[in-house]
Scaffold this active site. Structure first.
Site, PDB file in Angstrom:
ATOM      1  N   SER A  81       4.471   2.350   8.184  1.00 32.43           N
ATOM      2  CA  SER A  81       3.863   1.375   7.117  1.00 32.43           C
ATOM      3  C   SER A  81       5.091   0.800   6.448  1.00 32.43           C
ATOM      4  O   SER A  81       5.992   1.772   5.999  1.00 32.43           O
ATOM      5  CB  SER A  81       2.880   1.929   5.942  1.00 32.43           C
ATOM      6  OG  SER A  81       1.718   2.067   6.647  1.00 32.43           O
ATOM      7  N   HIS A  85       0.871  -1.232  -0.013  1.00 27.10           N
ATOM      8  CA  HIS A  85       0.043  -0.011   0.061  1.00 27.10           C
ATOM      9  C   HIS A  85       0.815   1.386   0.100  1.00 27.10           C
ATOM     10  O   HIS A  85       0.161   2.322  -0.336  1.00 27.10           O
ATOM     11  CB  HIS A  85      -1.027  -0.051   1.322  1.00 27.10           C
ATOM     12  CG  HIS A  85      -0.579   0.386   2.721  1.00 27.10           C
ATOM     13  ND1 HIS A  85      -0.168  -0.628   3.229  1.00 27.10           N
ATOM     14  CD2 HIS A  85      -0.192   1.549   3.028  1.00 27.10           C
ATOM     15  CE1 HIS A  85       0.080  -0.155   4.563  1.00 27.10           C
ATOM     16  NE2 HIS A  85       0.497   1.333   4.366  1.00 27.10           N
ATOM     17  N   ASP A 131       0.009  -7.658   1.558  1.00 27.70           N
ATOM     18  CA  ASP A 131       0.370  -6.222   1.605  1.00 27.70           C
ATOM     19  C   ASP A 131       1.762  -6.221   1.672  1.00 27.70           C
ATOM     20  O   ASP A 131       2.501  -5.977   2.738  1.00 27.70           O
ATOM     21  CB  ASP A 131      -0.330  -5.319   2.825  1.00 27.70           C
ATOM     22  CG  ASP A 131      -0.099  -4.088   2.696  1.00 27.70           C
ATOM     23  OD1 ASP A 131       0.713  -3.573   1.908  1.00 27.70           O
ATOM     24  OD2 ASP A 131       0.008  -3.432   3.715  1.00 27.70           O
TER      25      ASP A 131
END
Length: 271
Positions: free
Chosen positions: A232, A88, A140
């Site tokens: 992230s 992402h 992911d």
């Protein structure tokens, strides 16, 4: 929401240390506003608590930036030319478009983003897992291929199908430059915090879409330590090996809402 953020680093900051804090690529795609999520809202990707890390202790920790030096995600050097990060992170929060290799940089050996220390690597190619649709759906994970080898020491990755690194109660350490509080600014320095792997049941209770094949959760039931916005794609490490990638969560360090990480043992054969 996904745990990305953007801010300037190094020379790109200028004297004002102007911060660019955005909630993350997938948040923008979902049309959410950059505000702290409540427990009922869509989860966000996010190091809360912990302590500063020296470059020599984590030479494989990578700050992923845009071409202007704005750090928005983390990553891990797993070979001289390969960086593992979150899928992402490879979507622009401004436009929703896929990021281009020429627009990215990977910085290793720079724990303090206000300095020019370390190595800045140009990205030659981006591989995003073909099954990725949304961080809450799994898969992911992405790999950046660098144009030239990095001199920093890479981190060994977990093997395919291994279960021991994800045993309930196993302590692991997460690294990142993200927020140090749920609504606070990101950190200028790399930080890390230790968290225990949780039960599958705790994950499912907190996240109805939890997928044990592609994910695992880590965090104390009482909260207080966690990854946070801007983390992230960063590493979670156990027994000196990379076992996961920071993916998403609800808020930062809230009770009974552990962080969700990509289970790399399910992807080792593909990366």
């Amino acid at each position: 929401m996904g745990r990305g953020s953007e801010r300037k680093t190094g020379a790109a900051r200028g004297g004002a240390l102007l911060r660019f804090v955005v909630t993350g690529a997938v948040t923008a795609l979902a049309g959410l506003h950059p505000v702290a999520a409540s427990a009922e809202e869509r989860p966000e990707a996010r190091v809360l608590g912990g302590a500063d890390v020296e470059a020599d202790d984590a030479p494989w920790a990578v700050a992923v930036t845009d071409e202007y030096g704005r750090q928005f995600c983390g990553g891990t050097l797993v070979s001289p030319i390969k960086v593992i990060t979150a899928a992402h992170c490879m979507v622009s929060p401004m436009t929703g478009a896929k990021r281009a290799p020429e627009d990215l940089r990977a910085i290793a050996g720079r724990t303090d983003l206000r300095t020019e220390r370390g190595t800045v690597g140009e990205v030659e190619g981006i591989w995003v897992h073909p099954g990725f649709r949304d961080y809450t759906s799994g898969d992911d994970v992405a790999v950046l291929t660098l144009r030239t080898p990095m001199p920093q020491r890479p981190l060994e990755m977990v093997g395919a199908g291994e279960a021991e690194p994800y045993r309930t109660g196993k302590m692991a350490r997460v690294y990142g430059w993200g927020r140090t509080s749920e609504s606070g600014p990101p950190s200028d320095t790399l930080r890390s915090v230790e968290v225990p792997v949780t039960t599958e049941e705790a994950c499912r209770k907190a996240y109805p879409n939890y997928d044990g094949r592609s994910m695992f959760c880590a965090g104390f039931p009482e909260g207080g330590t966690d990854a946070c916005g801007g983390d992230s794609g960063g590493p979670i490490v156990a027994d000196n090996r990379l076992i996961g990638v920071v993916s998403y969560g609800t808020g930062c360090g809230r009770p009974n809402t552990p962080g969700v990480y990509t289970r790399l043992s399910s992807y080792s054969g593909e990366l």
